[in-house]
Design a protein around this motif. Structure first.
Motif, PDB file in Angstrom:
ATOM      1  N   ARG A   6      -3.113   1.858  13.514  1.00 52.96           N
ATOM      2  CA  ARG A   6      -2.486   1.483  12.356  1.00 52.96           C
ATOM      3  C   ARG A   6      -1.394   0.581  12.320  1.00 52.96           C
ATOM      4  O   ARG A   6      -1.112  -0.424  11.620  1.00 52.96           O
ATOM      5  CB  ARG A   6      -2.058   2.696  11.620  1.00 52.96           C
ATOM      6  CG  ARG A   6      -3.199   3.624  11.072  1.00 52.96           C
ATOM      7  CD  ARG A   6      -2.817   4.687  10.173  1.00 52.96           C
ATOM      8  NE  ARG A   6      -3.631   5.384   9.618  1.00 52.96           N
ATOM      9  CZ  ARG A   6      -3.711   6.556   8.969  1.00 52.96           C
ATOM     10  NH1 ARG A   6      -2.549   7.002   8.595  1.00 52.96           N
ATOM     11  NH2 ARG A   6      -4.946   7.211   8.360  1.00 52.96           N
ATOM     12  N   ALA A  10      -0.866  -2.951  10.658  1.00 53.23           N
ATOM     13  CA  ALA A  10       0.230  -3.205   9.992  1.00 53.23           C
ATOM     14  C   ALA A  10       0.874  -4.787  10.597  1.00 53.23           C
ATOM     15  O   ALA A  10       1.342  -5.592   9.684  1.00 53.23           O
ATOM     16  CB  ALA A  10       1.095  -2.114  10.034  1.00 53.23           C
ATOM     17  N   ALA A  13      -1.426  -7.469   9.501  1.00 54.64           N
ATOM     18  CA  ALA A  13      -1.206  -7.726   8.178  1.00 54.64           C
ATOM     19  C   ALA A  13       0.084  -8.668   7.956  1.00 54.64           C
ATOM     20  O   ALA A  13       0.004  -9.583   7.053  1.00 54.64           O
ATOM     21  CB  ALA A  13      -1.234  -6.383   7.409  1.00 54.64           C
ATOM     22  N   GLU A  55     -10.379  -2.376   3.550  1.00 60.84           N
ATOM     23  CA  GLU A  55      -9.329  -1.187   3.838  1.00 60.84           C
ATOM     24  C   GLU A  55      -8.268  -1.480   2.528  1.00 60.84           C
ATOM     25  O   GLU A  55      -8.051  -2.999   2.129  1.00 60.84           O
ATOM     26  CB  GLU A  55      -8.891  -1.219   4.987  1.00 60.84           C
ATOM     27  CG  GLU A  55      -9.902  -0.780   6.102  1.00 60.84           C
ATOM     28  CD  GLU A  55      -9.277  -0.729   7.580  1.00 60.84           C
ATOM     29  OE1 GLU A  55      -8.191  -1.480   7.544  1.00 60.84           O
ATOM     30  OE2 GLU A  55      -9.730   0.045   8.141  1.00 60.84           O
ATOM     31  N   LEU A  58      -2.080  -3.393   3.459  1.00 62.63           N
ATOM     32  CA  LEU A  58      -0.855  -2.950   4.056  1.00 62.63           C
ATOM     33  C   LEU A  58       0.331  -3.778   3.474  1.00 62.63           C
ATOM     34  O   LEU A  58       0.093  -5.235   3.017  1.00 62.63           O
ATOM     35  CB  LEU A  58      -1.124  -2.946   5.292  1.00 62.63           C
ATOM     36  CG  LEU A  58      -2.108  -1.932   6.118  1.00 62.63           C
ATOM     37  CD1 LEU A  58      -2.095  -2.152   7.445  1.00 62.63           C
ATOM     38  CD2 LEU A  58      -1.898  -0.570   5.788  1.00 62.63           C
ATOM     39  N   LEU A  59       1.514  -3.380   3.466  1.00 64.32           N
ATOM     40  CA  LEU A  59       2.516  -3.737   3.062  1.00 64.32           C
ATOM     41  C   LEU A  59       2.555  -4.762   1.872  1.00 64.32           C
ATOM     42  O   LEU A  59       3.056  -6.056   1.790  1.00 64.32           O
ATOM     43  CB  LEU A  59       2.808  -5.063   4.327  1.00 64.32           C
ATOM     44  CG  LEU A  59       3.244  -4.199   5.774  1.00 64.32           C
ATOM     45  CD1 LEU A  59       3.604  -5.146   7.018  1.00 64.32           C
ATOM     46  CD2 LEU A  59       4.244  -3.170   5.655  1.00 64.32           C
ATOM     47  N   PHE A  78      -4.678   4.945   2.609  1.00 60.69           N
ATOM     48  CA  PHE A  78      -3.463   5.334   3.614  1.00 60.69           C
ATOM     49  C   PHE A  78      -2.010   5.847   2.530  1.00 60.69           C
ATOM     50  O   PHE A  78      -1.644   5.113   2.014  1.00 60.69           O
ATOM     51  CB  PHE A  78      -2.814   4.123   4.422  1.00 60.69           C
ATOM     52  CG  PHE A  78      -4.001   3.525   5.282  1.00 60.69           C
ATOM     53  CD1 PHE A  78      -4.799   4.181   5.807  1.00 60.69           C
ATOM     54  CD2 PHE A  78      -3.736   2.176   5.464  1.00 60.69           C
ATOM     55  CE1 PHE A  78      -5.881   3.580   6.316  1.00 60.69           C
ATOM     56  CE2 PHE A  78      -4.699   1.562   6.197  1.00 60.69           C
ATOM     57  CZ  PHE A  78      -5.753   2.264   6.643  1.00 60.69           C
ATOM     58  N   GLU A  80       0.696   6.795   3.411  1.00 61.95           N
ATOM     59  CA  GLU A  80       2.109   6.296   3.516  1.00 61.95           C
ATOM     60  C   GLU A  80       2.258   4.980   2.793  1.00 61.95           C
ATOM     61  O   GLU A  80       3.459   4.661   2.376  1.00 61.95           O
ATOM     62  CB  GLU A  80       2.345   6.250   5.160  1.00 61.95           C
ATOM     63  CG  GLU A  80       1.486   5.439   5.813  1.00 61.95           C
ATOM     64  CD  GLU A  80       0.164   6.087   6.372  1.00 61.95           C
ATOM     65  OE1 GLU A  80      -0.443   5.930   7.203  1.00 61.95           O
ATOM     66  OE2 GLU A  80      -0.043   7.133   5.595  1.00 61.95           O
ATOM     67  N   GLU A  81       1.393   3.946   2.836  1.00 65.31           N
ATOM     68  CA  GLU A  81       1.190   2.790   2.204  1.00 65.31           C
ATOM     69  C   GLU A  81       1.370   2.785   0.836  1.00 65.31           C
ATOM     70  O   GLU A  81       2.265   2.202  -0.013  1.00 65.31           O
ATOM     71  CB  GLU A  81       0.017   1.966   2.508  1.00 65.31           C
ATOM     72  CG  GLU A  81       0.229   1.218   4.146  1.00 65.31           C
ATOM     73  CD  GLU A  81       1.261   0.402   4.010  1.00 65.31           C
ATOM     74  OE1 GLU A  81       1.750  -0.424   3.124  1.00 65.31           O
ATOM     75  OE2 GLU A  81       2.249   0.383   4.990  1.00 65.31           O
ATOM     76  N   ARG A  84       4.974   3.854  -0.608  1.00 62.63           N
ATOM     77  CA  ARG A  84       6.155   2.818  -0.551  1.00 62.63           C
ATOM     78  C   ARG A  84       5.974   2.451  -2.014  1.00 62.63           C
ATOM     79  O   ARG A  84       7.084   1.917  -2.468  1.00 62.63           O
ATOM     80  CB  ARG A  84       5.586   1.908   0.104  1.00 62.63           C
ATOM     81  CG  ARG A  84       5.835   2.277   1.687  1.00 62.63           C
ATOM     82  CD  ARG A  84       5.508   1.036   2.731  1.00 62.63           C
ATOM     83  NE  ARG A  84       6.178  -0.242   2.491  1.00 62.63           N
ATOM     84  CZ  ARG A  84       5.666  -1.326   1.766  1.00 62.63           C
ATOM     85  NH1 ARG A  84       4.370  -1.395   1.551  1.00 62.63           N
ATOM     86  NH2 ARG A  84       6.283  -2.260   1.552  1.00 62.63           N
TER      87      ARG A  84
END
Length: 577
Positions: A6, A10, A13, A55, A58-59, A78, A80-81, A84
């Motif tokens: 991951r 990240a 990305a 997917e 990310l970010l 995800f 945790e993403e 945010r």
């Protein structure tokens, strides 16, 4: 996925985002990044819809408040993403490949501002256990859901709409307290599941409830008793019978305007229906009777749909429609009516009685339906002598009458003078007697196709009396020439599938406004049509003469044809006499 994997994703990305920002000039060292192929605005809207994502991106910018990820191939989220994005208000994930395994229980735990969640058209088998308390609308339609948890939709005072249609929900998969603490839900769509009973403890604020296409057999006592604001109730295509409900099942629904009970197992109209219903669907049941008082309290009823049942005229009480002053549309087609029912609604404007067993129309069958505008009696068993000459005398507002598909041998007398559309298709009509079309100066459309009409079986001034006629359909008859004296107003003439052999040069002199002439599949010879016949028809757009016979103009054929026509004319004159 391992943590190292991951982290690598990240990093990749981030590099892609930075590259995109550098190329487009949309980002700075401190400014929000935008994932590749997505669209981002300064107001926090990120659109990554339909870009073939495999997917969850990310970010994403932390300030994102509206995120669109629909129409991709995302299988996993995800947490945790997602966590945010603490400002997120709208999350659209519909039309992806998300499974319940790929959607962790804590996925939405930190989205305290999430108002709108769209997860329709995925592969979820169970609903998330926890959804944010700020939620206003949740769409889980077209998944494979078999279970809902107590806090999926519970304890959400702002929740207004829930969409759960096209899933695999059964009664066992619903908690009794599914909407505990969510009393303000107004729209609940649970159609196309496997429910046998109406869900318990429905939110009292509901105004739209869809439960059609389930396995409902019974409505528990008091199931709707708190829904005083409900306006739309869809219960069609279930297994409901009169034994599965009682006289008070619907009585408390004082605001109900639309009730659909079609395609069930009802043998009679349920008792205790509320007075404010405007549209009542009862078609496709097994209803045999309409009792005296079962409808009369529904004072606001405007549309009553009873087609595809087992009603006979004697099963309808003469006072069944008494006092229903707003009832203007009644569908009784595809029943077993052997005659016109007594006591029809006095203010009915549209009455559909096609596809029954009606064999006669008596003088007073329509004596009280003064406001009738559309009457469809097609595909019954009517014969010309069994239609009383004065049966339609009171129908001064009637605009459309359909008698197609009966056993008429002549055009009946006594049509209302204000008719605009008259359909007599698919009968056995061989004669239009003198006077049957007299005074019909407002008739615009006349359909006589698929009968047995010949040119000389129509009285001479028949067409000239129809001074407003625009469309005349005489296809599929036994005409050997173009009818004479057609009205000047005519725009479309359908004569295909007849026996027309000649078209005289003056055949259309009386119809200068004609736009379409259809002569397909007749017996018109080569050279029988002259250009001069049509040269003055300035509005003509369609002349269809395909499929006619090409035969020689030898004297023998000509003589035979003329002799045949003379014989037919003599027979027709004899019939008229």
């Amino acid at each position: 996925m391992p943590a190292g994997g991951r982290a690598l994703l990240a990093l990749l990305a981030m590099l892609a985002v930075l590259g995109c920002a550098a190329r487009t000039g949309t980002g700075t060292e401190r400014g929000p990044a935008c994932p590749r192929d997505c669209g981002c605005t300064q107001e926090g809207v990120v659109d990554c819809g339909g870009i073939d994502l495999k997917e969850f991106p990310l970010l994403l910018p932390e300030l994102t408040n509206h995120l669109s990820l629909q129409n991709n191939q995302i299988e996993e989220i995800f947490p945790e993403e997602l966590a945010r994005l603490y400002r997120l208000e709208t999350l659209n994930l519909q039309n992806n490949r998300l499974t319940s395994k790929g959607l962790p229980e804590e996925a939405f735990e930190h989205l305290e501002n999430l108002n709108y969640l769209y997860l329709a058209n995925n592969k979820l088998t169970v609903a998330p256990k926890f959804l944010p308390n700020a939620l206003i609308s949740a769409d889980f339609a077209a998944n494979y859901l078999t279970k809902i948890y107590g806090l999926t939709f519970g304890q959400k005072p702002n929740l207004r709409s829930v969409y759960l249609h096209n899933n695999k929900l059964s009664d066992a998969g619903l908690p009794d307290n599914m909407f505990n603490g969510s009393a303000n839900v107004e729209i609940l769509i649970m159609s196309s599941n496997f429910l046998k009973y109406v869900p318990k403890n429905l939110p009292p604020a509901l105004y739209k409830l869809h439960l059609q296409s389930n396995k409902l057999e019974k409505i528990p006592k008091g199931a709707f008793s708190e829904l005083t604001g409900l306006r739309e109730l869809y219960l069609q295509n279930n297994f409901l019978s009169n034994e599965g409900m009682d006289n008070e099942t619907f009585w408390k629904l004082s605001s109900l305007e639309y009730l659909d009970l079609s395609s069930n197992n009802l043998s009679q109209i349920p008792s205790g229906l509320p007075r404010n219903i405007v549209l009542l669907h009862l078609e496709k049941n097994a209803i045999k009777v309409i009792d005296r008082d079962v409808l009369t309290q529904i004072k606001n009823l405007e549309y009553l749909l009873l087609h595809n049942n087992k009603l006979r005229a004697r099963g309808i009480h003469p006072s069944a429609f008494q006092g229903l002053k707003k009832l203007h549309t009644v569908h009784l087609y595809n029943n077993m009516l052997e005659r016109i029912p007594s006591g029809l609604p006095r203010r009915v404007r549209t009455l559909m009685i096609l596809h029954n067993q009606i064999s006669e129309i008596n003088r007073n069958d329509f004596a009280t339906t003064y406001f009738l505008e559309e009457l469809n009696l097609s595909y019954n068993k009517l014969k010309s002598p069994q239609i009383h000459r004065e049966a339609f005398r009171k129908l001064r507002q009637l605009k459309s009458l359909d008698l197609s598909g009966n056993n008429l041998h002549t055009v009946p007398f006594g049509f209302p003078k204000n008719l605009q559309v008259l359909k007599l298709k698919e009968n056995e009509i061989s004669i239009i007697p003198k006077g049957t079309l007299s005074g019909m100066t407002k008739l615009r459309e006349l359909y006589l196709s698929n009968n047995k009409l010949k040119v000389n079986s129509i009285y001479s001034r028949a067409w000239r009396e129809l001074s407003s006629l625009q469309s005349l359909d005489m296809a599929g008859n036994q005409l050997t020439s173009i009818p004479l004296g057609l009205p000047e107003s005519l725009e479309y003439l359908y004569l295909q599938n007849n026996k027309i052999t000649t078209v005289s040069e003056n055949a259309f002199e009386s119809t200068p406004k004609i736009k379409g002439i259809y002569l397909r599949f007749n017996k018109i010879a080569v050279g029988a049509l002259k250009e001069s016949t049509f040269q003055n028809l300035k509005h003509l757009q369609v002349l269809d003469i395909e499929g006619n016979l090409e035969f020689s103009n030898s004297s023998k054929n000509k003589d035979d044809s003329e002799e045949e026509m003379e014989d037919e004319e003599e027979e027709e004159e004899e019939e008229l006499r």
